[in-house]
Write a protein that holds these residues in place. Structure first.
Motif: not given
Length: 596
Positions: A249-271
């Motif tokens: 579950r800890y590994r799952n949390t790490q992947l969610n923290g990286l690949l979900t909203r934070p990454l999308m926020e970066v793409i949103y700010l660039l757009t």
């Protein structure tokens, strides 16, 4: 013969078509689904129109500083109406989707339970109970979460994205095309998320199943655990399983923290930087329409918000796909309990049982029965005796058709066992086990077992016949006395007497006894033996005997050793042969030759 169980120890992948198969459960609800989608479309349309009204206000009123009362009131009322409609339509569509989800999971759980009832006993030999419980409860709950929160969210967000893109193209085609180019990037992120997290989700569901299996084993064996001071070992083993679950579950949390909203926020700010830069550069040569700029920035936020919602729910979606795959593994398991073959559907009348050169293996490699042949005439008692592992229980399992007969033949009244319909076989054959199983309920329901044709008088008569009425009447509530799980509040002898009454209430033609008196005290055994003598009258009886003293009056005694019949005859005949039966009898009588 080999059967397929469930293996929780291996990493697996989601089978192709799992999603669409899951969607197949929506077919019976097409009407309500259509209404839900219509409400979803209306909510999306009302939501997408709101920035248009703000753009009109900015361009026609705010910038020219023109504030006519009536148009402003109409514009404000229109905006407020759209907000209210969006909220109302969203509430209604969300309610419909959740009701649909509950109906679908109810159907899926019923299908699972029905399927489990038809699995072969060899499947349960290989699959821990906790693993099955996890798939029927935890995995279906994950699917419920998907239908409740993921499916409607994905559909709604896709509809919002389409509406937003249409509105963007209406406002500015070139800038909309720039935003459209983001889709491949977004899909790539989703694909990466699915690829990276799939093994993690499999491992998570497996760890949950192992936790349930360990819990089930520990709770059922609590008496042995406490008596043998096994608490530290069980705590250590349970802690290791929980720690493995925590790490996954800890590994799952790490992947969610990286690949979900934070990454999308970066793409949103660039757009957003791209859009603002586009309008900033354009302002050097053209007049920038502030209303269009506001609308574009607003739509850009609305464009990424559904993407963020979908990315956050990919966690639930991925879990649901893994869970659905695990559920379908049960539904598709090829293991089947032996059923009737052919169209003859004979009936059991006389109760003559015959084994004709029967051999059997559980694993397809080592035979546990070899060339077993005997005949039990109507009304006769045939006893099976032998040391542990000699094949006694396997013989009973084949006669009860718990396992298929692949070599040799078993007949009842001259008809192959495989020809009998399930209902005929279970109605005419009564089984009493060494460890009787009682269901949660009361005494009466455990004797009747759901057969509404058995009256209260017949229940009482059956109990009286096996001498169980006395202790039942002394219980608070009598025949309505509550019984807990497995009848834990009753003694072993009392549970056994109830199981005898249950058998007699259904009046079987063939009686099968699997060491029915092995675990009861001498006084209770005397009562049971007295009941057995009356039960056997007019019935064919096949009995596994632990205490040889209980089957001395049997018409035929078969002595099994390593899966073979090594001796056969009556009690006196076998004693006279001075073989294995004679040695077993002497051992139970204390080794005195005179006792024989």
């Amino acid at each position: 013969m080999t059967e397929i169980g469930l293996d929780e120890s291996q990493n697996q992948t989601v089978a192709p078509g799992t999603f669409w198969r899951l969607m197949g459960y929506l077919r019976p609800h097409k009407g309500r689904l259509l209404v839900a989608f219509l409400l979803l479309g209306l909510a999306t349309a009302a939501d997408v129109l709101q920035p248009i009204l703000v753009k009109i206000f900015i361009d026609q009123n705010l910038i020219p500083r023109h504030f006519p009362e009536t148009p402003l009131v109409e514009l404000g009322a229109g905006y407020l109406l759209l907000v209210l409609l969006t909220a109302c339509f969203n509430v209604l569509q969300l309610y419909l989707f959740q009701v649909l989800a509950l109906d679908i999971i109810q159907r899926l759980r019923v299908d699972l339970f029905d399927r489990v009832q038809t699995l072969a006993l060899s499947f349960f030999d290989k699959t821990p109970v906790g693993v099955l419980v996890s798939r029927i409860t935890n995995d279906t709950q994950s699917i419920l979460d998907m239908f409740m929160s993921v499916l409607s969210t994905f559909v709604q967000n896709v509809a919002v994205l389409i509406g937003v893109m249409v509105a963007m193209f209406v406002l500015d085609v070139r800038l909309a095309l720039y935003c459209l180019a983001l889709f491949p990037v977004i899909f790539a992120v989703m694909w990466l998320y699915q690829k990276v997290t799939s093994p993690v989700f499999w491992a998570t569901r497996q760890r949950v199943a192992l936790i349930n299996a360990k819990l089930n084993e520990s709770l059922q064996g609590m008496g042995i655990i406490q008596a043998m001071r096994q608490e530290p070992r069980l705590r250590r083993e349970f802690g290791e399983i929980n720690e493995a679950h925590r790490r996954v579950r800890y590994r799952n949390t790490q992947l969610n923290g990286l690949l979900t909203r934070p990454l999308m926020e970066v793409i949103y700010l660039l757009t957003l930087m791209l859009v603002l830069g586009f309008f900033g550069l354009r302002s050097f040569s053209h007049v920038v329409n502030i209303g269009i700029l506001y609308a574009f920035v607003s739509y850009l936020s609305r464009f990424f918000e559904p993407i963020n919602n979908m990315m956050q729910r990919l966690n639930f979606f991925q879990t649901a796909m893994v869970s659905a795959n695990r559920v379908f593994q049960i539904l598709d398991n090829p293991s089947r309990r032996p059923m009737s073959e052919g169209d003859r559907a004979p009936t059991i009348t006389r109760g003559e049982v015959a084994f004709e050169d029967v051999s059997f293996s559980y694993d397809g490699e080592k035979d546990v029965l070899e060339h077993i042949s005997f005949t039990a005439k109507p009304g006769q008692t045939v006893a099976l005796v032998g040391h542990t592992g000699s094949g006694k229980s396997s013989t009973i399992n084949l006669l009860m058709r718990f396992y298929p007969v692949n070599r040799g033949r078993i007949t009842i009244d001259g008809h192959d066992l495989r020809e009998f319909q399930e209902e005929e076989l279970r109605q005419k054959m009564g089984l009493v086990l060494q460890d009787p199983f009682l269901f949660v309920g009361d005494i009466s329901s455990n004797i009747r077992l759901g057969d509404t044709q058995i009256t209260d008088q017949e229940v009482k008569a059956a109990a009286e016949f096996v001498q169980a009425d006395g202790f039942i009447q002394r219980l608070p509530g009598g025949y309505n006395a509550p019984i807990g799980e497995r009848g834990a509040t009753l003694s072993t002898g009392q549970r056994q007497l109830i199981s005898f009454a249950r058998t007699m209430a259904h009046n079987p033609t063939i009686l099968v006894l699997d060491e029915a008196t092995a675990s009861v005290d001498t006084e209770t055994e005397d009562a049971i033996q007295d009941a057995l003598r009356r039960m056997r009258k007019g019935r064919t009886t096949i009995a596994i005997a632990h205490r040889l003293s209980t089957i001395q009056d049997a018409d035929l005694i078969l002595v099994l050793h390593h899966g073979k019949v090594v001796e056969r005859g009556t009690h006196q005949q076998l004693l006279a042969e001075r073989g294995l039966y004679h040695a077993m009898y002497l051992l139970q009588q204390g080794g005195s030759e005179d006792s024989a």
